[in-house]
Design a protein around this motif. Structure first.
Motif, PDB file in Angstrom:
ATOM      1  N   UNK A 108       0.818  -1.212   0.000  1.00  0.00           N
ATOM      2  CA  UNK A 108       0.000   0.000   0.000  1.00  0.00           C
ATOM      3  C   UNK A 108       0.854   1.265   0.000  1.00  0.00           C
ATOM      4  N   UNK A 109       1.999   1.244   0.655  1.00  0.00           N
ATOM      5  CA  UNK A 109       2.872   2.411   0.722  1.00  0.00           C
ATOM      6  C   UNK A 109       3.701   2.592  -0.533  1.00  0.00           C
ATOM      7  N   UNK A 110       4.000   1.543  -1.243  1.00  0.00           N
ATOM      8  CA  UNK A 110       4.931   1.589  -2.366  1.00  0.00           C
ATOM      9  C   UNK A 110       4.528   2.545  -3.488  1.00  0.00           C
ATOM     10  N   UNK A 111       3.277   2.540  -3.988  1.00  0.00           N
ATOM     11  CA  UNK A 111       2.960   3.433  -5.104  1.00  0.00           C
ATOM     12  C   UNK A 111       3.085   4.913  -4.753  1.00  0.00           C
ATOM     13  N   UNK A 112       2.944   5.261  -3.480  1.00  0.00           N
ATOM     14  CA  UNK A 112       2.992   6.661  -3.087  1.00  0.00           C
ATOM     15  C   UNK A 112       4.410   7.222  -3.141  1.00  0.00           C
ATOM     16  N   UNK A 113       5.430   6.386  -3.213  1.00  0.00           N
ATOM     17  CA  UNK A 113       6.807   6.860  -3.177  1.00  0.00           C
ATOM     18  C   UNK A 113       7.351   7.192  -4.552  1.00  0.00           C
ATOM     19  N   UNK A 114       6.824   6.573  -5.588  1.00  0.00           N
ATOM     20  CA  UNK A 114       7.369   6.748  -6.928  1.00  0.00           C
ATOM     21  C   UNK A 114       6.317   7.314  -7.861  1.00  0.00           C
ATOM     22  N   UNK A 115       6.762   8.227  -8.711  1.00  0.00           N
ATOM     23  CA  UNK A 115       5.861   8.825  -9.688  1.00  0.00           C
ATOM     24  C   UNK A 115       5.530   7.800 -10.762  1.00  0.00           C
ATOM     25  N   UNK A 116       4.247   7.607 -11.074  1.00  0.00           N
ATOM     26  CA  UNK A 116       3.865   6.674 -12.139  1.00  0.00           C
ATOM     27  C   UNK A 116       4.363   7.165 -13.496  1.00  0.00           C
ATOM     28  N   UNK A 117       4.695   6.235 -14.360  1.00  0.00           N
ATOM     29  CA  UNK A 117       5.169   6.557 -15.705  1.00  0.00           C
ATOM     30  C   UNK A 117       4.028   6.358 -16.695  1.00  0.00           C
ATOM     31  N   UNK A 118       3.774   7.371 -17.513  1.00  0.00           N
ATOM     32  CA  UNK A 118       2.723   7.291 -18.524  1.00  0.00           C
ATOM     33  C   UNK A 118       3.343   6.927 -19.865  1.00  0.00           C
ATOM     34  N   UNK A 119       2.688   6.015 -20.587  1.00  0.00           N
ATOM     35  CA  UNK A 119       3.190   5.660 -21.912  1.00  0.00           C
ATOM     36  C   UNK A 119       2.658   6.655 -22.953  1.00  0.00           C
ATOM     37  N   UNK A 120       3.055   6.481 -24.201  1.00  0.00           N
ATOM     38  CA  UNK A 120       2.706   7.426 -25.262  1.00  0.00           C
ATOM     39  C   UNK A 120       1.199   7.536 -25.483  1.00  0.00           C
ATOM     40  N   UNK A 121       0.510   6.427 -25.420  1.00  0.00           N
ATOM     41  CA  UNK A 121      -0.942   6.444 -25.632  1.00  0.00           C
ATOM     42  C   UNK A 121      -1.642   7.230 -24.527  1.00  0.00           C
ATOM     43  N   UNK A 122      -1.236   7.022 -23.287  1.00  0.00           N
ATOM     44  CA  UNK A 122      -1.835   7.754 -22.172  1.00  0.00           C
ATOM     45  C   UNK A 122      -1.534   9.248 -22.266  1.00  0.00           C
ATOM     46  N   UNK A 123      -0.323   9.596 -22.702  1.00  0.00           N
ATOM     47  CA  UNK A 123       0.030  11.008 -22.869  1.00  0.00           C
ATOM     48  C   UNK A 123      -0.797  11.655 -23.975  1.00  0.00           C
ATOM     49  N   UNK A 124      -1.040  10.932 -25.072  1.00  0.00           N
ATOM     50  CA  UNK A 124      -1.874  11.460 -26.158  1.00  0.00           C
ATOM     51  C   UNK A 124      -3.303  11.697 -25.686  1.00  0.00           C
ATOM     52  N   UNK A 125      -3.863  10.740 -24.939  1.00  0.00           N
ATOM     53  CA  UNK A 125      -5.221  10.904 -24.416  1.00  0.00           C
ATOM     54  C   UNK A 125      -5.296  12.067 -23.433  1.00  0.00           C
ATOM     55  N   UNK A 126      -4.265  12.215 -22.610  1.00  0.00           N
ATOM     56  CA  UNK A 126      -4.210  13.321 -21.656  1.00  0.00           C
ATOM     57  C   UNK A 126      -4.168  14.661 -22.390  1.00  0.00           C
TER      58      UNK A 126
END
Length: 119
Positions: free
Chosen positions: A38-56
């Motif tokens: 539960x603590x692990x995801x809060x420490x590191x910034x998630x990485x977005x791939x190209x498709x997610x960046x295009x949708x964003x």
């Protein structure tokens, strides 16, 4: 018949994941592993791939064009959210300016993780 939600099919093998190891572990260890997960995801910034960046990018452009309320998820030493209206998009400084009530907040493109339109 109730389906087992923990089963994962990998090729021809049906894997139960961590479910199969639960009986071999002490309850204290299971609790510690859950807390660690539960603590692990809060420490590191998630990485977005190209498709997610295009949708964003498309969603931000649409929200700016419509001038509608949005909820932005961004990274600021942890996951944070902000609701407001996108006032401007500055391509030179690579920031999005969001009007939240009476104050304007600038968020960098690299910090954006998600957007949700609120109509």
């Amino acid at each position: 018949m109730k389906k087992n939600q923990h089963l994962i099919v990998k090729g021809n093998v049906i894997d139960r994941g961590q479910l199969k190891w639960g009986a071999l572990m002490l309850p204290e260890h299971v609790r510690m592993l859950r807390e660690w997960r539960d603590d692990e995801p809060a420490k590191h910034k998630p990485h977005l791939d190209e498709e997610e960046l295009d949708l964003l990018q498309e969603e931000i452009g649409l929200a700016h064009q419509r001038q509608c309320m949005v909820e932005l998820r961004y990274w600021s030493d942890g996951l944070a959210t902000l609701s407001g209206v996108i006032v401007s998009i500055d391509l030179f400084s690579r920031t999005v300016q969001v009007l939240n009530g009476t104050k304007a907040v600038q968020i960098g493109f690299n910090d954006l993780l998600g957007i949700r339109l609120i109509d």
